[in-house]
Write a protein that holds these residues in place. Structure first.
Motif, short mmCIF file in Angstrom:
data_model
loop_
_atom_site.label_atom_id
_atom_site.label_comp_id
_atom_site.label_asym_id
_atom_site.label_seq_id
_atom_site.Cartn_x
_atom_site.Cartn_y
_atom_site.Cartn_z
N UNK A 98 -14.48 3.98 6.82
CA UNK A 98 -13.20 3.73 7.49
C UNK A 98 -12.30 2.73 6.78
N UNK A 99 -12.77 2.09 5.73
CA UNK A 99 -12.00 1.04 5.06
C UNK A 99 -11.14 1.62 3.93
N UNK A 100 -9.87 1.22 3.92
CA UNK A 100 -8.94 1.63 2.87
C UNK A 100 -8.21 0.40 2.33
N UNK A 101 -7.91 0.45 1.04
CA UNK A 101 -7.24 -0.67 0.37
C UNK A 101 -5.79 -0.30 0.10
N UNK A 102 -4.84 -1.14 0.55
CA UNK A 102 -3.42 -0.91 0.26
C UNK A 102 -3.19 -1.21 -1.22
N UNK A 103 -2.79 -0.20 -1.97
CA UNK A 103 -2.74 -0.29 -3.44
C UNK A 103 -1.31 -0.12 -3.94
N UNK A 104 -0.91 -0.97 -4.86
CA UNK A 104 0.44 -0.92 -5.42
C UNK A 104 0.55 0.21 -6.44
N UNK A 105 1.70 0.88 -6.42
CA UNK A 105 1.97 1.91 -7.45
C UNK A 105 3.29 1.61 -8.19
N UNK A 106 3.96 0.50 -7.81
CA UNK A 106 5.23 0.15 -8.44
C UNK A 106 5.15 -1.18 -9.19
N UNK A 107 3.93 -1.67 -9.42
CA UNK A 107 3.77 -2.91 -10.15
C UNK A 107 3.80 -4.16 -9.29
N UNK A 108 3.89 -4.02 -7.99
CA UNK A 108 3.88 -5.20 -7.11
C UNK A 108 2.54 -5.91 -7.24
N UNK A 109 2.55 -7.22 -7.40
CA UNK A 109 1.29 -7.95 -7.59
C UNK A 109 0.44 -7.94 -6.33
N UNK A 110 -0.86 -8.04 -6.50
CA UNK A 110 -1.78 -8.09 -5.37
C UNK A 110 -1.51 -9.36 -4.56
N UNK A 111 -1.46 -9.20 -3.26
CA UNK A 111 -1.16 -10.31 -2.39
C UNK A 111 0.29 -10.36 -1.94
N UNK A 112 1.16 -9.60 -2.63
CA UNK A 112 2.57 -9.57 -2.22
C UNK A 112 2.72 -8.70 -0.98
#
Length: 290
Positions: free
Chosen positions: A121-135
């Motif tokens: 059930x766990x999913x990670x919100x992942x950037x595809x436009x270069x936004x840094x992790x934590x933003x």
């Protein structure tokens, strides 16, 4: 003179030697498969042990969603369905043992009633436009939803245009599954659940643990859990998940398209709600209780 019996019950007849050899071969094959862990029951056990392994959701300090957050996608239910969570619908055919046990793409998706944070059930919100992790994630901003690494292989929630060859099994609507490649097919965006307030919220931070609509960027269809389309999975009875926008008479998405991206705080509330529901449930003839 009495007739002499020439047949007794312990006399072997027919191809008894061949039958004996076949039984021995079948037994040896069974033992070899058991030793290698290739029996269906063993595969199911390995699958469940890994898929139901607990995962820590992200604790949101500011009440917003961020890239890199580990969340659950929860639909709070409606007229014809209970609360459900987007889950990996992997069976033993999806299990790959080399080089180490893991699921393989493509893999199905369903909506189960379990609210435990686990590999399923766990999913990670992942950037595809270069936004840094934590933003911070914003409304209308494209992103991807990825499973955890390891046994779940970091697969991406994906969808594509409905066709005769490619569609969901039950409803025949637009299929949603997991793919191992990040592409335009794996891009999603979040809208405010109220259409009349979307312009006002466009570009604003997405709050955690609140109803939103998750839109597939390529097809512009919303993620949905179908209460009238039931799947019998390895994990029990679950709902079919598809990408299709269901509108009411006011041209607003129905609750089948409403999702919460739940963090650690909200998961505790969901568990408490589940426990309260179970405690208050009256035993019946069909459900006698424990």
């Amino acid at each position: 003179m009495d007739q002499v019996k020439t047949y007794r019950t312990n006399v072997r007849i027919g191809n008894w030697n061949e039958d004996l050899r076949l039984e021995e071969d079948a037994k040896n094959e069974y033992l070899e498969k058991k030793q290698r862990g290739e029996l269906a029951a063993q595969k199911v056990e390995v699958l469940k042990q890994n898929m139901l392994r607990p995962v820590d959701l992200t604790a949101s300090s500011d009440g917003r969603l961020h890239f890199g957050d580990v969340v659950m996608l929860v639909n709070m239910g409606g007229e014809n369905r209970a609360r459900s969570t987007v889950s990996i619908n992997a069976d033993i055919n999806s299990l790959n043992k080399t080089p180490s046990p893991a699921i393989q793409a493509p893999c199905g998706i369903s909506a189960g009633q379990c609210v435990d944070a686990c590999t399923r059930t766990a999913f990670i919100i992942t950037s595809i436009d270069g936004s840094p992790e934590g933003s911070t994630l914003h409304f209308e901003q494209s992103f991807a939803l990825r499973t955890t690494s390891g046994f779940a292989m970091g697969l991406y929630l994906s969808s594509d245009l409905q066709s005769f060859q490619k569609c969901s099994k039950k409803s025949r609507l637009q299929e949603v599954n997991l793919d191992d490649k990040c592409s335009f097919l794996t891009w999603w965006k979040i809208l405010h659940f109220d259409p009349q307030e979307r312009l006002e919220y466009e570009g604003q931070p997405v709050p955690a643990n609140e109803d939103v609509v998750i839109i597939h960027c390529k097809t512009n269809h919303a993620l949905a859990a179908l209460g009238d389309q039931v799947l019998w999975t390895t994990y029990g009875k679950e709902y079919e998940v598809t990408a299709h926008t269901f509108l009411d008479s006011h041209k607003a998405e129905k609750d089948t398209n409403h999702w919460m991206l739940c963090t650690a705080e909200n998961r505790l509330e969901l568990l408490n709600q589940s426990q309260s529901t179970a405690d208050n449930q009256e035993p019946t003839e069909a459900n006698p209780g424990i």
